[in-house]
Design a protein around this motif. Structure first.
Motif, PDB file in Angstrom:
ATOM      1  N   LYS A   1       5.711   2.462   9.084  1.00 15.29           N
ATOM      2  CA  LYS A   1       5.941   1.999   7.714  1.00 15.29           C
ATOM      3  C   LYS A   1       4.835   2.432   6.760  1.00 15.29           C
ATOM      4  CE  LYS A   1       8.799  -1.908   8.982  1.00 15.29           C
ATOM      5  NZ  LYS A   1       9.044  -3.329   8.845  1.00 15.29           N
ATOM      6  N   PHE A   2       3.725   2.900   7.297  1.00 11.23           N
ATOM      7  CA  PHE A   2       2.610   3.318   6.452  1.00 11.23           C
ATOM      8  C   PHE A   2       2.710   4.801   6.126  1.00 11.23           C
ATOM      9  CE2 PHE A   2       0.512  -0.447   8.360  1.00 11.23           C
ATOM     10  CZ  PHE A   2       0.214  -1.106   7.181  1.00 11.23           C
ATOM     11  N   PRO A   3       2.079   5.221   5.026  1.00 12.15           N
ATOM     12  CA  PRO A   3       2.053   6.652   4.699  1.00 12.15           C
ATOM     13  C   PRO A   3       1.314   7.428   5.799  1.00 12.15           C
ATOM     14  CG  PRO A   3       1.174   5.313   2.896  1.00 12.15           C
ATOM     15  CD  PRO A   3       1.398   4.409   4.049  1.00 12.15           C
ATOM     16  N   ASP A   4       1.571   8.713   5.886  1.00 10.24           N
ATOM     17  CA  ASP A   4       0.925   9.550   6.897  1.00 10.24           C
ATOM     18  C   ASP A   4      -0.585   9.382   6.918  1.00 10.24           C
ATOM     19  OD1 ASP A   4       3.357  10.558   7.696  1.00 10.24           O
ATOM     20  OD2 ASP A   4       3.176  12.402   6.514  1.00 10.24           O
ATOM     21  N   LEU A   5      -1.183   9.247   5.772  1.00  9.17           N
ATOM     22  CA  LEU A   5      -2.632   9.113   5.655  1.00  9.17           C
ATOM     23  C   LEU A   5      -3.178   7.981   6.520  1.00  9.17           C
ATOM     24  CD1 LEU A   5      -5.234   9.953   4.043  1.00  9.17           C
ATOM     25  CD2 LEU A   5      -4.600   8.171   2.413  1.00  9.17           C
ATOM     26  N   LEU A   6      -2.416   6.897   6.657  1.00  7.67           N
ATOM     27  CA  LEU A   6      -2.889   5.706   7.369  1.00  7.67           C
ATOM     28  C   LEU A   6      -2.238   5.518   8.738  1.00  7.67           C
ATOM     29  CD1 LEU A   6      -2.821   3.219   4.373  1.00  7.67           C
ATOM     30  CD2 LEU A   6      -4.758   4.545   5.230  1.00  7.67           C
ATOM     31  N   ARG A   7      -1.285   6.334   9.061  1.00  9.64           N
ATOM     32  CA  ARG A   7      -0.463   6.105  10.240  1.00  9.64           C
ATOM     33  C   ARG A   7      -1.262   6.010  11.542  1.00  9.64           C
ATOM     34  NH1 ARG A   7       4.641   9.054   9.253  1.00  9.64           N
ATOM     35  NH2 ARG A   7       4.841   7.350   7.796  1.00  9.64           N
ATOM     36  N   ASP A   8      -2.316   6.792  11.693  1.00 11.01           N
ATOM     37  CA  ASP A   8      -3.096   6.795  12.932  1.00 11.01           C
ATOM     38  C   ASP A   8      -4.392   5.998  12.819  1.00 11.01           C
ATOM     39  OD1 ASP A   8      -1.202   8.424  14.183  1.00 11.01           O
ATOM     40  OD2 ASP A   8      -2.156  10.240  13.427  1.00 11.01           O
ATOM     41  N   GLU A   9      -4.543   5.242  11.762  1.00  7.46           N
ATOM     42  CA  GLU A   9      -5.779   4.499  11.527  1.00  7.46           C
ATOM     43  C   GLU A   9      -5.640   3.051  11.989  1.00  7.46           C
ATOM     44  OE1 GLU A   9      -8.499   6.038  10.477  1.00  7.46           O
ATOM     45  OE2 GLU A   9      -7.370   7.901  10.250  1.00  7.46           O
ATOM     46  N   ASP A  10      -6.744   2.486  12.455  1.00  2.00           N
ATOM     47  CA  ASP A  10      -6.766   1.070  12.829  1.00  2.00           C
ATOM     48  C   ASP A  10      -6.933   0.218  11.585  1.00  2.00           C
ATOM     49  OD1 ASP A  10      -6.561   1.554  15.573  1.00  2.00           O
ATOM     50  OD2 ASP A  10      -8.732   1.774  15.778  1.00  2.00           O
ATOM     51  N   ILE A  11      -6.153  -0.836  11.505  1.00  2.00           N
ATOM     52  CA  ILE A  11      -6.292  -1.805  10.420  1.00  2.00           C
ATOM     53  C   ILE A  11      -6.748  -3.101  11.062  1.00  2.00           C
ATOM     54  CG2 ILE A  11      -5.120  -3.055   8.571  1.00  2.00           C
ATOM     55  CD1 ILE A  11      -3.162  -0.640   8.465  1.00  2.00           C
ATOM     56  N   LEU A  12      -7.943  -3.515  10.705  1.00  2.00           N
ATOM     57  CA  LEU A  12      -8.530  -4.712  11.294  1.00  2.00           C
ATOM     58  C   LEU A  12      -8.197  -5.941  10.456  1.00  2.00           C
ATOM     59  CD1 LEU A  12     -12.057  -3.300  12.200  1.00  2.00           C
ATOM     60  CD2 LEU A  12     -10.048  -3.508  13.666  1.00  2.00           C
TER      61      LEU A  12
ATOM     62  N   THR B   1       0.815  -1.207   0.000  1.00  2.00           N
ATOM     63  CA  THR B   1       0.000   0.000   0.000  1.00  2.00           C
ATOM     64  C   THR B   1       0.852   1.262   0.000  1.00  2.00           C
ATOM     65  OG1 THR B   1      -1.860  -1.127   1.048  1.00  2.00           O
ATOM     66  CG2 THR B   1      -1.766   1.260   1.306  1.00  2.00           C
ATOM     67  N   VAL B   2       1.994   1.210   0.641  1.00  2.00           N
ATOM     68  CA  VAL B   2       2.867   2.384   0.709  1.00  2.00           C
ATOM     69  C   VAL B   2       3.261   2.884  -0.676  1.00  2.00           C
ATOM     70  CG1 VAL B   2       5.033   1.110   0.910  1.00  2.00           C
ATOM     71  CG2 VAL B   2       4.830   3.348   1.947  1.00  2.00           C
ATOM     72  N   ARG B   3       3.271   2.009  -1.667  1.00  2.00           N
ATOM     73  CA  ARG B   3       3.650   2.370  -3.041  1.00  2.00           C
ATOM     74  C   ARG B   3       2.453   2.440  -3.989  1.00  2.00           C
ATOM     75  NH1 ARG B   3       6.905  -1.563  -1.322  1.00  2.00           N
ATOM     76  NH2 ARG B   3       5.981  -3.124  -2.657  1.00  2.00           N
ATOM     77  N   ALA B   4       1.256   2.294  -3.472  1.00  3.36           N
ATOM     78  CA  ALA B   4       0.052   2.228  -4.300  1.00  3.36           C
ATOM     79  C   ALA B   4      -0.592   3.614  -4.407  1.00  3.36           C
ATOM     80  CB  ALA B   4      -0.921   1.206  -3.716  1.00  3.36           C
TER      81      ALA B   4
ATOM     82  N   LEU C   1      -8.347   6.412  -1.042  1.00  5.61           N
ATOM     83  CA  LEU C   1      -8.558   6.509   0.401  1.00  5.61           C
ATOM     84  C   LEU C   1      -8.556   7.961   0.866  1.00  5.61           C
ATOM     85  CD1 LEU C   1      -6.412   3.487   1.615  1.00  5.61           C
ATOM     86  CD2 LEU C   1      -8.909   3.704   1.722  1.00  5.61           C
ATOM     87  N   ARG C   2      -7.672   8.771   0.314  1.00  8.00           N
ATOM     88  CA  ARG C   2      -7.634  10.194   0.665  1.00  8.00           C
ATOM     89  C   ARG C   2      -8.984  10.844   0.353  1.00  8.00           C
ATOM     90  NH1 ARG C   2      -3.238  11.213  -1.562  1.00  8.00           N
ATOM     91  NH2 ARG C   2      -1.980  11.137   0.320  1.00  8.00           N
TER      92      ARG C   2
END
Length: 95
Positions: free
Chosen positions: A68-79, A33-36, A43-44
């Motif tokens: 390791k995730f982009p800023d956009l996802l850094r504070d988000e929960d991944i279930l 995802t970091v390169r997608a 998502l933005r």
């Protein structure tokens, strides 16, 4: 949206319009995802539209350090990617 033209402004605007027409979004998060760029743009758009978003991932993605995730996802929960998490999210969209 097909990612083939994710760098073009017309693609970005079409993507934004399609996302706005949705009740919610499910983002499938992986180590790639970091390169997608196309996925991150979609998502933005969903975050900007303040819609309900479910981020799901495999074991590797769920265990990855937020750094390791982009800023956009850094504070988000991944279930975890499973049917109960998806069903719960879809149920919330119907309310």
């Amino acid at each position: 949206m097909p990612e083939k033209k994710s760098w073009e402004s017309a693609w970005k605007e079409e993507c934004r319009e399609k996302v706005r027409g949705c009740n919610g979004a499910i983002g499938i998060i992986t180590a790639n995802t970091v390169r997608a760029d196309g996925q991150l743009w979609e998502l933005r758009c969903a975050f900007e539209a303040k819609m309900k978003i479910l981020l799901i991932g495999d074991d590797e993605a769920c265990e990855m350090s937020a750094k390791k995730f982009p800023d956009l996802l850094r504070d988000e929960d991944i279930l975890p990617w499973n049917s109960s998490n998806i069903a719960m999210f879809l149920g919330k969209l119907q309310r």
